[in-house]
Design a protein around this motif. Structure first.
Motif, mmCIF file in Angstrom:
data_model
loop_
_atom_site.group_PDB
_atom_site.id
_atom_site.type_symbol
_atom_site.label_atom_id
_atom_site.label_comp_id
_atom_site.label_asym_id
_atom_site.label_seq_id
_atom_site.Cartn_x
_atom_site.Cartn_y
_atom_site.Cartn_z
ATOM 1 N N VAL A 1 0.852 -1.182 0.000
ATOM 2 C CA VAL A 1 0.000 0.000 0.000
ATOM 3 C C VAL A 1 0.889 1.235 0.000
ATOM 4 C CG1 VAL A 1 -1.739 1.320 1.256
ATOM 5 C CG2 VAL A 1 -1.865 -1.169 1.214
ATOM 6 N N LEU A 2 0.801 2.013 -1.069
ATOM 7 C CA LEU A 2 1.552 3.264 -1.166
ATOM 8 C C LEU A 2 0.707 4.350 -0.509
ATOM 9 C CD1 LEU A 2 2.858 2.935 -4.850
ATOM 10 C CD2 LEU A 2 3.977 2.241 -2.713
ATOM 11 N N THR A 3 1.134 4.797 0.666
ATOM 12 C CA THR A 3 0.357 5.759 1.448
ATOM 13 C C THR A 3 0.714 7.195 1.074
ATOM 14 O OG1 THR A 3 1.987 5.871 3.239
ATOM 15 C CG2 THR A 3 0.327 4.122 3.368
ATOM 16 N N LYS A 4 -0.121 8.116 1.534
ATOM 17 C CA LYS A 4 0.085 9.559 1.324
ATOM 18 C C LYS A 4 0.134 9.908 -0.164
ATOM 19 C CE LYS A 4 2.625 9.536 5.678
ATOM 20 N NZ LYS A 4 3.786 9.977 6.477
ATOM 21 N N ALA A 5 -0.745 9.250 -0.927
ATOM 22 C CA ALA A 5 -0.792 9.472 -2.372
ATOM 23 C C ALA A 5 -1.170 10.906 -2.717
ATOM 24 C CB ALA A 5 -1.772 8.496 -3.023
ATOM 25 N N ASP A 6 -1.817 11.605 -1.785
ATOM 26 C CA ASP A 6 -2.188 12.998 -2.051
ATOM 27 C C ASP A 6 -0.975 13.905 -2.164
ATOM 28 O OD1 ASP A 6 -2.185 14.279 1.123
ATOM 29 O OD2 ASP A 6 -2.384 12.118 0.853
ATOM 30 N N LEU A 7 0.191 13.437 -1.699
ATOM 31 C CA LEU A 7 1.417 14.228 -1.809
ATOM 32 C C LEU A 7 2.079 14.089 -3.175
ATOM 33 C CD1 LEU A 7 2.981 13.603 1.725
ATOM 34 C CD2 LEU A 7 1.519 15.490 0.959
ATOM 35 N N SER B 1 -4.810 7.438 0.009
ATOM 36 C CA SER B 1 -4.668 8.671 0.778
ATOM 37 C C SER B 1 -5.678 8.599 1.916
ATOM 38 C CB SER B 1 -4.921 9.912 -0.079
ATOM 39 O OG SER B 1 -5.021 11.064 0.755
ATOM 40 N N ALA B 2 -5.190 8.255 3.112
ATOM 41 C CA ALA B 2 -6.092 8.166 4.259
ATOM 42 C C ALA B 2 -6.673 9.532 4.588
ATOM 43 C CB ALA B 2 -5.348 7.597 5.465
ATOM 44 N N THR B 3 -5.900 10.596 4.322
ATOM 45 C CA THR B 3 -6.359 11.957 4.602
ATOM 46 C C THR B 3 -7.575 12.313 3.767
ATOM 47 O OG1 THR B 3 -4.081 12.604 5.097
ATOM 48 C CG2 THR B 3 -5.658 14.381 4.687
ATOM 49 N N LEU B 4 -7.531 11.931 2.479
ATOM 50 C CA LEU B 4 -8.639 12.248 1.574
ATOM 51 C C LEU B 4 -9.648 11.107 1.461
ATOM 52 C CD1 LEU B 4 -6.626 13.941 -1.342
ATOM 53 C CD2 LEU B 4 -7.743 15.037 0.616
ATOM 54 N N GLY B 5 -9.318 9.967 2.054
ATOM 55 C CA GLY B 5 -10.222 8.820 1.975
ATOM 56 C C GLY B 5 -10.203 8.128 0.624
ATOM 57 N N PRO C 1 -0.556 12.721 -11.828
ATOM 58 C CA PRO C 1 -0.925 11.319 -12.077
ATOM 59 C C PRO C 1 0.139 10.540 -12.847
ATOM 60 C CG PRO C 1 -2.262 12.818 -13.419
ATOM 61 C CD PRO C 1 -1.519 13.660 -12.450
ATOM 62 N N VAL C 2 0.889 11.239 -13.711
ATOM 63 C CA VAL C 2 1.937 10.553 -14.478
ATOM 64 C C VAL C 2 3.059 10.095 -13.543
ATOM 65 C CG1 VAL C 2 3.669 10.794 -16.294
ATOM 66 C CG2 VAL C 2 1.406 11.834 -16.578
ATOM 67 N N THR C 3 3.465 10.998 -12.650
ATOM 68 C CA THR C 3 4.505 10.645 -11.671
ATOM 69 C C THR C 3 4.045 9.507 -10.778
ATOM 70 O OG1 THR C 3 5.301 12.938 -11.633
ATOM 71 C CG2 THR C 3 5.943 11.524 -9.795
ATOM 72 N N LEU C 4 2.786 9.571 -10.331
ATOM 73 C CA LEU C 4 2.241 8.517 -9.478
ATOM 74 C C LEU C 4 2.237 7.178 -10.207
ATOM 75 C CD1 LEU C 4 0.948 7.756 -6.787
ATOM 76 C CD2 LEU C 4 -1.277 8.378 -7.751
ATOM 77 N N ALA C 5 1.868 7.196 -11.477
ATOM 78 C CA ALA C 5 1.837 5.962 -12.273
ATOM 79 C C ALA C 5 3.232 5.361 -12.392
ATOM 80 C CB ALA C 5 1.258 6.242 -13.656
#
Length: 369
Positions: A155-161, A188-192, A165-169
């Motif tokens: 699980v990659l957490t803190k995805a909101d940081l 992103s637990a912060t954003l749900g 989307p390209v970098t995340l991919a």
């Protein structure tokens, strides 16, 4: 066998939310005539433990199950038989046979393993996207997870940081390359965001949450529990590390079904007899190795090595091969502490490498002369 593949007990049982099933009912059956009570260990602390039983959570002493083998000490996730109500103190009388166990080597020089969690179906490795990915550490966690008998997930957490989307991919793809056959989720637990997919994974059976301090495990646990049960502290901006907000391993029933074991942040994750797990993490290297000219190819400099050929063509990243070698060597050293045959093989391998090194030096001198 995972708890999700076993039939439920014939009648509803108070311990079903904690993973009780027909298999555990059968294992406990010999102790029922003795008046003992079944329970699951939800926390261990200095020779005592909290055990959830059909009558509620009780504090029990582990004095009668203090074995010489450190692998058989009472651990969070264990199913046990405890004294009936009325005893003071109440004792854990026996451990029921474990289905799985997540084990790492201890930091001591002695050959000992430390059980982090027992009877786990899913090993969830939390990795923070707030800092640079350490793929070698992910591979190390996954080797232990596969070896435990549990099904791993990353699980990659803190995805909101990572808003791009390209970098995340790209980051997800890097982890997927290092985790063949393992689901990689972004949350992103912060954003749900992404929690519904994770809930579907951990909602079946027992899941253990693993990762370094600052990976966001406690925040993730709170999001899954739907309440601020676990203490949360901010991670440092400089390196993403946090203080140990979780200091003990705690087992908690999730409101949507399933059981979660939260663990303290792990600074060191030493392998413990995890040869099978290493092979699973580096499945593509093991497959390539089947085509090497020599069956005992070490993938170092041997002629006809299919693994080195894959590195030359770019099919296999050099980093993956180096990580594979490192984990194999570490695991061999651990196993060699208790296995004379492995010690002999290691000595033979060291002599072989020494001879190759001397031959290379002599050839170099001859060339220079």
């Amino acid at each position: 066998m995972s708890s999700s593949s076993l039939p439920s007990p014939s009648a509803s049982h108070p311990l079903q939310p904690y993973g009780w099933d027909a298999g555990w009912e059968d294992e406990f059956a010999p102790y029922a005539p003795q008046g003992l009570v079944p329970g699951r260990v939800v926390r261990v602390d200095r020779g005592r433990c909290d055990v959830v039983t059909p009558g509620g959570t009780v504090r029990a002493d582990t004095e009668f199950v203090v074995p010489r083998d450190p692998m058989k000490v009472v651990c969070t996730g264990d199913w046990v038989a405890v004294d009936p109500e009325g005893g003071d103190p109440r004792y854990v009388r026996t451990l029921l046979p474990r289905r799985t166990a997540f084990v790492r080597s201890t930091s001591s020089k002695r050959s000992e393993g430390q059980i982090l969690a027992a009877n786990v179906d899913h090993a969830v490795v939390a990795v923070s996207l707030a800092v640079e990915l350490d793929l070698a550490r992910v591979e190390r966690f996954l080797a232990l997870a596969w070896e435990s008998g549990a099904q791993p997930a990353v699980v990659l957490t803190k995805a909101d940081l990572v808003p791009d989307p390209v970098t995340l991919a790209h980051l997800v793809r890097d982890v997927e390359t290092s985790a063949p056959g393992v689901p990689v989720l972004t949350v992103s637990a912060t954003l749900g965001e992404g929690l519904d997919v994770l809930e579907a994974v951990v909602g079946r059976g027992t899941a253990v949450l693993l990762g370094q301090s600052g990976a966001g495990k406690s925040t993730l646990a709170n999001a899954l529990l739907g309440a601020d049960v676990m203490d949360v502290r901010a991670a440092r901006d400089v390196d993403g590390k946090g203080r140990h907000t979780t200091t003990t391993r705690n087992l908690l029933a999730l409101p949507g079904g399933g059981v979660l074991i939260d663990t303290p942040g792990l600074r060191g994750v030493g392998l413990w007899d995890a040869g099978h797990g290493v092979g699973q993490v580096f499945a593509e290297i093991e497959e390539l190795g089947a085509d090497c000219r020599f069956h005992d190819c070490a993938h170092e400099s041997e002629p006809g090595c299919a693994v080195l050929a894959a590195v030359d063509t770019g099919e296999l990243p050099v980093r993956r091969l180096e990580s594979y070698r490192k984990l194999l060597r570490e695991n061999q050293r651990i196993v060699a502490k208790t296995d004379a045959r492995v010690r002999a093989e290691l000595r033979k391998e060291y002599k072989r490498r020494g001879a190759l090194g001397r031959a290379a030096m002599e050839a170099k001198r001859g060339h220079l002369g």
